[in-house]
Scaffold this motif. Structure first.
Motif, PDB file in Angstrom:
ATOM      1  N   LEU A   1     -19.640 -39.526  -8.239  1.00  0.00           N
ATOM      2  CA  LEU A   1     -20.340 -40.645  -8.860  1.00  0.00           C
ATOM      3  C   LEU A   1     -20.336 -41.808  -7.875  1.00  0.00           C
ATOM      4  O   LEU A   1     -19.282 -42.216  -7.407  1.00  0.00           O
ATOM      5  N   GLY A   2     -21.477 -42.350  -7.589  1.00  0.00           N
ATOM      6  CA  GLY A   2     -21.576 -43.421  -6.608  1.00  0.00           C
ATOM      7  C   GLY A   2     -21.973 -44.753  -7.209  1.00  0.00           C
ATOM      8  O   GLY A   2     -22.633 -45.552  -6.557  1.00  0.00           O
ATOM      9  N   TRP A   3     -21.580 -44.989  -8.449  1.00  0.00           N
ATOM     10  CA  TRP A   3     -21.968 -46.228  -9.124  1.00  0.00           C
ATOM     11  C   TRP A   3     -21.003 -47.345  -8.789  1.00  0.00           C
ATOM     12  O   TRP A   3     -19.796 -47.136  -8.675  1.00  0.00           O
ATOM     13  N   VAL A   4     -21.526 -48.542  -8.680  1.00  0.00           N
ATOM     14  CA  VAL A   4     -20.693 -49.728  -8.501  1.00  0.00           C
ATOM     15  C   VAL A   4     -20.573 -50.385  -9.867  1.00  0.00           C
ATOM     16  O   VAL A   4     -21.583 -50.700 -10.504  1.00  0.00           O
ATOM     17  N   VAL A   5     -19.330 -50.534 -10.345  1.00  0.00           N
ATOM     18  CA  VAL A   5     -19.085 -51.111 -11.664  1.00  0.00           C
ATOM     19  C   VAL A   5     -18.079 -52.252 -11.550  1.00  0.00           C
ATOM     20  O   VAL A   5     -17.415 -52.409 -10.524  1.00  0.00           O
ATOM     21  N   GLN A   6     -17.978 -53.020 -12.607  1.00  0.00           N
ATOM     22  CA  GLN A   6     -17.003 -54.110 -12.636  1.00  0.00           C
ATOM     23  C   GLN A   6     -15.594 -53.531 -12.561  1.00  0.00           C
ATOM     24  O   GLN A   6     -15.282 -52.537 -13.229  1.00  0.00           O
ATOM     25  N   LYS A   7     -14.757 -54.158 -11.778  1.00  0.00           N
ATOM     26  CA  LYS A   7     -13.390 -53.688 -11.581  1.00  0.00           C
ATOM     27  C   LYS A   7     -12.625 -53.617 -12.901  1.00  0.00           C
ATOM     28  O   LYS A   7     -11.891 -52.659 -13.157  1.00  0.00           O
TER      29      LYS A   7
END
Length: 76
Positions: free
Chosen positions: A17-23
């Motif tokens: 999964l290469g999604w950027v999400v909130q930490k």
């Protein structure tokens, strides 16, 4: 206690999964997985497999999609 992972070699078509999400949400998800004694990957798969969906194929807590142009279905 060791976190349960799926058995080695059981993935049929693995992807990263290469999604950027909130930490904060990522850490919350990992914490939930730890409390459930599973890996975050296993939890993700279980969430997707057990996610409740409406007749429109979206979660009930999301706004419904526009139904303009849909034909009514008789329930009689």
């Amino acid at each position: 206690m060791a976190i349960r992972r799926r058995e080695r070699g059981t993935l049929v078509d693995p992807v990263t999964l290469g999604w950027v999400v909130q930490k904060q949400q990522r850490e919350k998800f990992i914490a939930i997985a730890e409390r459930a004694d599973v890996s975050a990957a296993v939890l993700f798969e279980q969430v997707v497999d057990h996610l409740e969906l409406t007749d429109q194929g979206i979660p009930p807590w999301m706004p419904s999609k526009n139904r303009d142009g849909e034909l009514p279905i008789d329930s009689d």
